[in-house]
Design a protein around this motif. Structure first.
Motif, PDB file in Angstrom:
ATOM      1  N   GLY A 146       6.114   4.768  -0.117  1.00 31.31           N
ATOM      2  CA  GLY A 146       7.201   3.126  -0.123  1.00 31.31           C
ATOM      3  C   GLY A 146       7.597   3.048  -2.223  1.00 31.31           C
ATOM      4  N   ASN A 147       7.185   3.857  -2.970  1.00 33.17           N
ATOM      5  CA  ASN A 147       6.830   3.374  -4.567  1.00 33.17           C
ATOM      6  C   ASN A 147       7.813   4.226  -4.635  1.00 33.17           C
ATOM      7  OD1 ASN A 147       5.144   1.207  -4.402  1.00 33.17           O
ATOM      8  ND2 ASN A 147       3.771   2.116  -4.459  1.00 33.17           N
ATOM      9  N   PHE A 148       8.339   5.634  -3.948  1.00 31.83           N
ATOM     10  CA  PHE A 148       9.466   6.363  -4.951  1.00 31.83           C
ATOM     11  C   PHE A 148      10.403   5.580  -5.691  1.00 31.83           C
ATOM     12  CE2 PHE A 148       8.032   9.857  -1.011  1.00 31.83           C
ATOM     13  CZ  PHE A 148       6.616  10.324  -2.270  1.00 31.83           C
ATOM     14  N   ALA A 149      10.402   6.501  -6.282  1.00 30.81           N
ATOM     15  CA  ALA A 149      12.079   5.699  -7.477  1.00 30.81           C
ATOM     16  C   ALA A 149      13.358   5.967  -6.681  1.00 30.81           C
ATOM     17  CB  ALA A 149      11.763   6.501  -8.536  1.00 30.81           C
ATOM     18  N   GLU A 150      13.534   7.148  -5.679  1.00 31.39           N
ATOM     19  CA  GLU A 150      14.491   7.486  -5.161  1.00 31.39           C
ATOM     20  C   GLU A 150      14.275   6.676  -3.737  1.00 31.39           C
ATOM     21  OE1 GLU A 150      16.841  10.112  -6.640  1.00 31.39           O
ATOM     22  OE2 GLU A 150      16.716   9.583  -9.037  1.00 31.39           O
ATOM     23  N   GLY A 151      14.174   6.342  -3.059  1.00 31.16           N
ATOM     24  CA  GLY A 151      14.704   6.437  -1.091  1.00 31.16           C
ATOM     25  C   GLY A 151      13.067   5.657  -0.813  1.00 31.16           C
ATOM     26  N   LEU A 152      13.147   4.949  -0.285  1.00 25.01           N
ATOM     27  CA  LEU A 152      11.390   4.523   0.439  1.00 25.01           C
ATOM     28  C   LEU A 152      11.070   5.148   1.464  1.00 25.01           C
ATOM     29  CD1 LEU A 152      12.470   0.889  -1.004  1.00 25.01           C
ATOM     30  CD2 LEU A 152      11.750   2.716  -2.129  1.00 25.01           C
ATOM     31  N   ASP A 153       9.930   6.036   1.284  1.00 21.53           N
ATOM     32  CA  ASP A 153       9.238   6.341   2.539  1.00 21.53           C
ATOM     33  C   ASP A 153       8.610   5.530   2.628  1.00 21.53           C
ATOM     34  OD1 ASP A 153       8.774   8.015   4.278  1.00 21.53           O
ATOM     35  OD2 ASP A 153       8.736  10.117   2.321  1.00 21.53           O
ATOM     36  N   THR A 154       8.569   4.811   3.304  1.00 24.78           N
ATOM     37  CA  THR A 154       7.757   3.268   3.791  1.00 24.78           C
ATOM     38  C   THR A 154       6.999   3.694   4.870  1.00 24.78           C
ATOM     39  OG1 THR A 154       8.926   2.663   5.796  1.00 24.78           O
ATOM     40  CG2 THR A 154       9.591   1.762   3.137  1.00 24.78           C
ATOM     41  N   MET A 155       6.501   4.600   5.851  1.00 20.23           N
ATOM     42  CA  MET A 155       5.977   6.079   6.678  1.00 20.23           C
ATOM     43  C   MET A 155       4.708   6.463   5.971  1.00 20.23           C
ATOM     44  SD  MET A 155       7.899   8.877   8.191  1.00 20.23           S
ATOM     45  CE  MET A 155       9.698   7.263   8.616  1.00 20.23           C
ATOM     46  N   HIS A 156       4.509   7.136   4.354  1.00 20.66           N
ATOM     47  CA  HIS A 156       4.516   8.382   3.991  1.00 20.66           C
ATOM     48  C   HIS A 156       3.422   8.096   3.533  1.00 20.66           C
ATOM     49  CE1 HIS A 156       4.403  12.428   2.723  1.00 20.66           C
ATOM     50  NE2 HIS A 156       4.688  12.038   1.334  1.00 20.66           N
ATOM     51  N   PHE A 157       2.219   8.400   2.580  1.00 18.33           N
ATOM     52  CA  PHE A 157       1.088   8.871   2.315  1.00 18.33           C
ATOM     53  C   PHE A 157       1.352  10.982   1.388  1.00 18.33           C
ATOM     54  CE2 PHE A 157       0.170   4.705   4.078  1.00 18.33           C
ATOM     55  CZ  PHE A 157      -0.347   3.434   3.424  1.00 18.33           C
ATOM     56  N   GLN A 158       0.685  10.516   0.480  1.00 20.14           N
ATOM     57  CA  GLN A 158       0.171  11.906  -0.366  1.00 20.14           C
ATOM     58  C   GLN A 158      -0.522  11.581  -1.264  1.00 20.14           C
ATOM     59  OE1 GLN A 158       4.557  13.127  -1.109  1.00 20.14           O
ATOM     60  NE2 GLN A 158       3.612  12.919  -3.167  1.00 20.14           N
ATOM     61  N   TYR A 159      -1.558  12.974  -1.367  1.00 23.80           N
ATOM     62  CA  TYR A 159      -2.090  13.047  -2.246  1.00 23.80           C
ATOM     63  C   TYR A 159      -1.448  13.849  -3.321  1.00 23.80           C
ATOM     64  CZ  TYR A 159      -6.383  13.954  -5.046  1.00 23.80           C
ATOM     65  OH  TYR A 159      -8.183  13.494  -5.682  1.00 23.80           O
ATOM     66  N   LEU A 160      -1.401  13.759  -4.585  1.00 23.41           N
ATOM     67  CA  LEU A 160      -0.914  14.717  -5.450  1.00 23.41           C
ATOM     68  C   LEU A 160      -1.742  15.333  -6.443  1.00 23.41           C
ATOM     69  CD1 LEU A 160       1.528  11.992  -6.606  1.00 23.41           C
ATOM     70  CD2 LEU A 160       1.615  13.900  -5.379  1.00 23.41           C
ATOM     71  N   GLY A 161      -3.032  15.282  -6.579  1.00 21.40           N
ATOM     72  CA  GLY A 161      -3.880  15.694  -7.653  1.00 21.40           C
ATOM     73  C   GLY A 161      -4.931  16.899  -6.876  1.00 21.40           C
ATOM     74  N   LEU A 162      -4.331  17.515  -6.179  1.00 16.88           N
ATOM     75  CA  LEU A 162      -4.918  19.098  -5.284  1.00 16.88           C
ATOM     76  C   LEU A 162      -4.746  20.193  -5.712  1.00 16.88           C
ATOM     77  CD1 LEU A 162      -7.295  19.058  -3.033  1.00 16.88           C
ATOM     78  CD2 LEU A 162      -5.213  19.463  -1.471  1.00 16.88           C
TER      79      LEU A 162
END
Length: 162
Positions: A137-153
């Motif tokens: 929901g915090n994406f700069a383009e398009g709010l994917d409000t159902m979605h969580f992702q881990y970026l540091g793996l």
């Protein structure tokens, strides 16, 4: 376009996944009841995902979950992404969708029904962020409000050669 070693096919990716049973609240009529759901994620994230869902389950609001989606070997989806060849974070077991029918993808404005019991609350978002996950929901383009992702793996299996 160049996935880490071990993620070049669904079968190879599955070798790095584990299925967890997590506690959830479900709606039964107007009551919230304790239940569990299965969720498949990258084995390196299993402990943190279990802790996240334990904390969500312990929230005083008893946030109900009707749908969970973790690992799914596929390309990214959404408006303007239909021809994409980029693998989704779901392909690496590093993304989770919660209550998709009630928390959708919006181009510019979050239009979710804030009165829905399945609306993802700030308390849930804060718990994910505490463990290093990012809310779509915090994406700069398009709010994917159902979605969580881990970026540091580091997704490469232990000792793997690229």
């Amino acid at each position: 376009d160049n996935p880490p070693f071990g993620y070049t096919s669904s079968a190879r990716a599955e070798e790095n996944m584990v299925t967890l049973t997590v506690p959830v609240w479900k709606l039964s009529g107007s009551r919230k009841v304790q239940s569990t759901m299965e969720l498949t994620v990258n084995y390196k994230l299993a402990a943190s995902v279990a802790a996240i869902f334990d904390e969500i389950f312990a929230l005083p609001e008893q946030f109900p979950i009707v749908q969970l989606k973790g690992f799914s070997y596929r390309t990214v989806r959404g408006p303007d992404l239909y021809d994409s060849t980029l693998l989704s974070h779901h392909s690496f077991g590093a993304a989770i969708d919660i209550n998709k029918p009630y928390n959708l993808f919006y181009r510019n404005t979050d239009r979710r029904d804030t009165d829905s019991p399945y609306y993802i609350t700030q308390n849930v978002i804060d718990i994910f962020e505490k463990y290093g996950w990012y809310w779509g929901g915090n994406f700069a383009e398009g709010l994917d409000t159902m979605h969580f992702q881990y970026l540091g793996l580091d997704l490469s299996p232990e000792g793997a050669q690229s």
